[in-house]
Design a protein around this motif. Structure first.
Motif, PDB file in Angstrom:
ATOM      1  N   ILE A 180      -2.339 -10.591 -12.502  1.00  0.00           N
ATOM      2  CA  ILE A 180      -2.519  -9.385 -11.698  1.00  0.00           C
ATOM      3  C   ILE A 180      -3.824  -8.684 -12.050  1.00  0.00           C
ATOM      4  CG2 ILE A 180      -1.605  -7.068 -11.242  1.00  0.00           C
ATOM      5  CD1 ILE A 180       1.205  -8.283 -11.544  1.00  0.00           C
ATOM      6  N   GLU A 181      -4.081  -8.517 -13.336  1.00  0.00           N
ATOM      7  CA  GLU A 181      -5.278  -7.799 -13.778  1.00  0.00           C
ATOM      8  C   GLU A 181      -6.555  -8.569 -13.494  1.00  0.00           C
ATOM      9  OE1 GLU A 181      -4.657  -6.846 -17.859  1.00  0.00           O
ATOM     10  OE2 GLU A 181      -3.064  -5.377 -17.445  1.00  0.00           O
ATOM     11  N   SER A 182      -6.432  -9.872 -13.254  1.00  0.00           N
ATOM     12  CA  SER A 182      -7.627 -10.683 -12.977  1.00  0.00           C
ATOM     13  C   SER A 182      -8.051 -10.636 -11.515  1.00  0.00           C
ATOM     14  CB  SER A 182      -7.368 -12.143 -13.376  1.00  0.00           C
ATOM     15  OG  SER A 182      -6.446 -12.760 -12.476  1.00  0.00           O
ATOM     16  N   ILE A 183      -7.217 -10.075 -10.635  1.00  0.00           N
ATOM     17  CA  ILE A 183      -7.534 -10.030  -9.209  1.00  0.00           C
ATOM     18  C   ILE A 183      -8.762  -9.155  -8.992  1.00  0.00           C
ATOM     19  CG2 ILE A 183      -6.687  -9.420  -6.904  1.00  0.00           C
ATOM     20  CD1 ILE A 183      -3.856  -9.867  -7.959  1.00  0.00           C
ATOM     21  N   ARG A 184      -9.732  -9.669  -8.259  1.00  0.00           N
ATOM     22  CA  ARG A 184     -11.001  -8.962  -8.075  1.00  0.00           C
ATOM     23  C   ARG A 184     -11.044  -8.175  -6.772  1.00  0.00           C
ATOM     24  NH1 ARG A 184     -12.770 -14.176  -9.936  1.00  0.00           N
ATOM     25  NH2 ARG A 184     -13.611 -14.081 -12.060  1.00  0.00           N
ATOM     26  N   SER A 185      -9.952  -7.537  -6.424  1.00  0.00           N
ATOM     27  CA  SER A 185      -9.928  -6.706  -5.213  1.00  0.00           C
ATOM     28  C   SER A 185      -8.780  -5.723  -5.330  1.00  0.00           C
ATOM     29  CB  SER A 185      -9.760  -7.567  -3.950  1.00  0.00           C
ATOM     30  OG  SER A 185      -8.440  -8.069  -3.868  1.00  0.00           O
ATOM     31  N   ASP A 186      -8.682  -4.828  -4.339  1.00  0.00           N
ATOM     32  CA  ASP A 186      -7.629  -3.819  -4.348  1.00  0.00           C
ATOM     33  C   ASP A 186      -6.234  -4.417  -4.212  1.00  0.00           C
ATOM     34  OD1 ASP A 186      -9.447  -1.798  -4.639  1.00  0.00           O
ATOM     35  OD2 ASP A 186      -9.577  -1.338  -2.504  1.00  0.00           O
ATOM     36  N   PHE A 187      -6.143  -5.701  -3.901  1.00  0.00           N
ATOM     37  CA  PHE A 187      -4.817  -6.315  -3.786  1.00  0.00           C
ATOM     38  C   PHE A 187      -4.073  -6.267  -5.115  1.00  0.00           C
ATOM     39  CE2 PHE A 187      -1.653  -9.665  -3.324  1.00  0.00           C
ATOM     40  CZ  PHE A 187      -1.199  -9.446  -2.041  1.00  0.00           C
ATOM     41  N   ARG A 188      -4.792  -6.083  -6.223  1.00  0.00           N
ATOM     42  CA  ARG A 188      -4.107  -6.029  -7.511  1.00  0.00           C
ATOM     43  C   ARG A 188      -3.213  -4.796  -7.603  1.00  0.00           C
ATOM     44  NH1 ARG A 188      -8.666  -4.540 -12.115  1.00  0.00           N
ATOM     45  NH2 ARG A 188      -9.686  -2.817 -11.024  1.00  0.00           N
ATOM     46  N   PHE A 189      -3.527  -3.720  -6.869  1.00  0.00           N
ATOM     47  CA  PHE A 189      -2.622  -2.569  -6.832  1.00  0.00           C
ATOM     48  C   PHE A 189      -1.285  -2.956  -6.199  1.00  0.00           C
ATOM     49  CE2 PHE A 189      -6.668  -0.250  -7.183  1.00  0.00           C
ATOM     50  CZ  PHE A 189      -6.339   0.692  -8.137  1.00  0.00           C
ATOM     51  N   ILE A 190      -1.345  -3.749  -5.144  1.00  0.00           N
ATOM     52  CA  ILE A 190      -0.126  -4.185  -4.467  1.00  0.00           C
ATOM     53  C   ILE A 190       0.690  -5.089  -5.388  1.00  0.00           C
ATOM     54  CG2 ILE A 190       0.802  -5.300  -2.417  1.00  0.00           C
ATOM     55  CD1 ILE A 190      -0.869  -2.743  -1.916  1.00  0.00           C
ATOM     56  N   ALA A 191       0.010  -6.034  -6.032  1.00  0.00           N
ATOM     57  CA  ALA A 191       0.701  -6.948  -6.942  1.00  0.00           C
ATOM     58  C   ALA A 191       1.303  -6.203  -8.120  1.00  0.00           C
ATOM     59  CB  ALA A 191      -0.271  -8.024  -7.425  1.00  0.00           C
ATOM     60  N   ASP A 192       0.552  -5.231  -8.655  1.00  0.00           N
ATOM     61  CA  ASP A 192       1.047  -4.438  -9.780  1.00  0.00           C
ATOM     62  C   ASP A 192       2.278  -3.639  -9.378  1.00  0.00           C
ATOM     63  OD1 ASP A 192       0.671  -3.033 -12.489  1.00  0.00           O
ATOM     64  OD2 ASP A 192       0.542  -1.351 -11.104  1.00  0.00           O
ATOM     65  N   TYR A 193       2.252  -3.042  -8.188  1.00  0.00           N
ATOM     66  CA  TYR A 193       3.401  -2.275  -7.707  1.00  0.00           C
ATOM     67  C   TYR A 193       4.636  -3.177  -7.597  1.00  0.00           C
ATOM     68  CZ  TYR A 193       6.480   0.323  -4.631  1.00  0.00           C
ATOM     69  OH  TYR A 193       7.582   0.943  -4.089  1.00  0.00           O
TER      70      TYR A 193
ATOM     71  N   GLN B  31      -6.764   1.773   3.128  1.00  0.00           N
ATOM     72  CA  GLN B  31      -5.922   0.592   3.317  1.00  0.00           C
ATOM     73  C   GLN B  31      -4.990   0.360   2.130  1.00  0.00           C
ATOM     74  OE1 GLN B  31      -9.167   0.774   3.768  1.00  0.00           O
ATOM     75  NE2 GLN B  31      -9.822  -0.261   5.651  1.00  0.00           N
ATOM     76  N   THR B  32      -5.512   0.595   0.905  1.00  0.00           N
ATOM     77  CA  THR B  32      -4.703   0.342  -0.290  1.00  0.00           C
ATOM     78  C   THR B  32      -3.549   1.319  -0.409  1.00  0.00           C
ATOM     79  OG1 THR B  32      -6.638  -0.529  -1.463  1.00  0.00           O
ATOM     80  CG2 THR B  32      -4.752   0.136  -2.800  1.00  0.00           C
ATOM     81  N   LEU B  33      -3.826   2.615  -0.274  1.00  0.00           N
ATOM     82  CA  LEU B  33      -2.765   3.604  -0.411  1.00  0.00           C
ATOM     83  C   LEU B  33      -1.783   3.555   0.759  1.00  0.00           C
ATOM     84  CD1 LEU B  33      -4.563   6.747  -1.895  1.00  0.00           C
ATOM     85  CD2 LEU B  33      -3.390   4.882  -3.069  1.00  0.00           C
ATOM     86  N   THR B  34      -2.271   3.225   1.942  1.00  0.00           N
ATOM     87  CA  THR B  34      -1.373   3.095   3.094  1.00  0.00           C
ATOM     88  C   THR B  34      -0.402   1.941   2.871  1.00  0.00           C
ATOM     89  OG1 THR B  34      -3.032   3.996   4.610  1.00  0.00           O
ATOM     90  CG2 THR B  34      -1.233   2.731   5.578  1.00  0.00           C
ATOM     91  N   ALA B  35      -0.913   0.840   2.303  1.00  0.00           N
ATOM     92  CA  ALA B  35      -0.046  -0.303   2.005  1.00  0.00           C
ATOM     93  C   ALA B  35       0.983   0.051   0.938  1.00  0.00           C
ATOM     94  CB  ALA B  35      -0.891  -1.492   1.558  1.00  0.00           C
ATOM     95  N   LEU B  36       0.552   0.750  -0.111  1.00  0.00           N
ATOM     96  CA  LEU B  36       1.484   1.179  -1.159  1.00  0.00           C
ATOM     97  C   LEU B  36       2.538   2.137  -0.604  1.00  0.00           C
ATOM     98  CD1 LEU B  36      -0.881   1.744  -4.236  1.00  0.00           C
ATOM     99  CD2 LEU B  36       0.900   0.003  -4.013  1.00  0.00           C
ATOM    100  N   ALA B  37       2.097   3.051   0.254  1.00  0.00           N
ATOM    101  CA  ALA B  37       3.031   4.008   0.848  1.00  0.00           C
ATOM    102  C   ALA B  37       4.078   3.296   1.689  1.00  0.00           C
ATOM    103  CB  ALA B  37       2.270   5.024   1.690  1.00  0.00           C
ATOM    104  N   ALA B  38       3.660   2.271   2.422  1.00  0.00           N
ATOM    105  CA  ALA B  38       4.592   1.535   3.274  1.00  0.00           C
ATOM    106  C   ALA B  38       5.595   0.732   2.441  1.00  0.00           C
ATOM    107  CB  ALA B  38       3.831   0.608   4.210  1.00  0.00           C
TER     108      ALA B  38
END
Length: 264
Positions: A172-185, A210-217
């Motif tokens: 998860i921590e190695s992901i080089r984009s905001d997708f790591r927030f989704i994976a971490d969640y 896009q990142t926070l909207t995805a987390l919110a959903a």
């Protein structure tokens, strides 16, 4: 189409996010594919929806142009928040849709078609739920072993399922984009049985909306969803200085809590 599907599609509509996922899943997280190689394919112009209004094409489909290190190929992502026993069949249909689309691209410009005209396609199902996915293949659905006379003629289809909640911390921590927030969640929700989420405060957020909207959903917490939505609106209207981090989001949450306390 659910808000979760729409939100995850929006995040995967960012070429750098898709490139980082492709590198993670196909190239052991080496920086092989660049964002400039990503070309989105709109299959909705050619294919339709079934009776349940589900699309017969994947959520996100990209053409990855060739380079010195790789030949061109097509990769598709399908977002799922829960296990679907029919997904192996649906993914098979998605694959067919991509090849039918290729048949219609004889004179298409902008794509680097090889001499034989077809390029390979891989479909990944990104599963955001807390429990591992089942089943994953035709063999599990149709009980192939019960048809011995058909064995020489049957072809199995195995899904490529990524149970994101089961990814380890290093991945998860190695992901080089905001997708790591989704994976971490997803990983935190699995570890805490859906009870607690502690956002990583130091990670910078490149694509805030896009990142926070995805987390919110994805969130089942209405309060968390509300403050994320509020922060997105605030971010869209106010000019930000420097790269925002999750710490600024948490600060907004605390400020909101103080305002509500004062009002009460």
């Amino acid at each position: 189409m659910s808000n979760k599907d729409i939100s995850q599609k929006d995040l995967l509509r960012i070429p750098s996010v898709v490139a980082s996922l492709i590198n993670l899943l196909l190239y052991d997280n080496k920086a092989v594919i660049r964002a400039s190689q990503i070309r989105y394919i709109d299959l909705s112009e050619h294919f339709f929806f079934d009776k349940l209004l589900r699309p017969v094409f994947p959520d996100v489909c990209v053409f990855v142009s060739g380079s010195k290190r790789n030949l061109p190929f097509i990769l598709c992502f399908e977002n799922q928040t829960r296990s679907d026993p029919t997904m192996a069949v649906r993914n098979f249909i998605y694959m067919a849709a991509v090849f039918l689309w290729q048949l219609r691209q004889k004179h298409s410009s902008g794509f680097e078609w090889p001499k034989n005209r077809f390029v390979p396609c891989v479909v990944f199902t990104l599963h955001y739920g807390r429990f591992a996915w089942k089943p994953k293949s035709f063999r599990e659905l149709f009980q192939f072993d019960s048809y011995p006379c058909l064995q020489p003629f049957l072809t199995d289809y195995k899904m490529n399922v990524e149970n994101i909640a089961c990814w380890d911390r290093e991945k998860i921590e190695s992901i080089r984009s905001d997708f790591r927030f989704i994976a971490d969640y997803c990983a935190q929700m699995r570890a805490s049985h859906g009870k607690t989420y502690e956002p990583p405060t130091t990670w910078p957020i490149e694509h805030v909306e896009q990142t926070l909207t995805a987390l919110a959903a994805l969130s089942q917490d209405p309060d968390l969803k509300k403050v994320f939505d509020e922060y997105v609106q605030q971010f869209k209207t106010n000019e930000q200085k420097g790269a925002p981090t999750m710490a600024s989001v948490i600060a907004h949450i605390l400020q909101r809590g103080e305002r509500i306390g004062e009002q009460r």
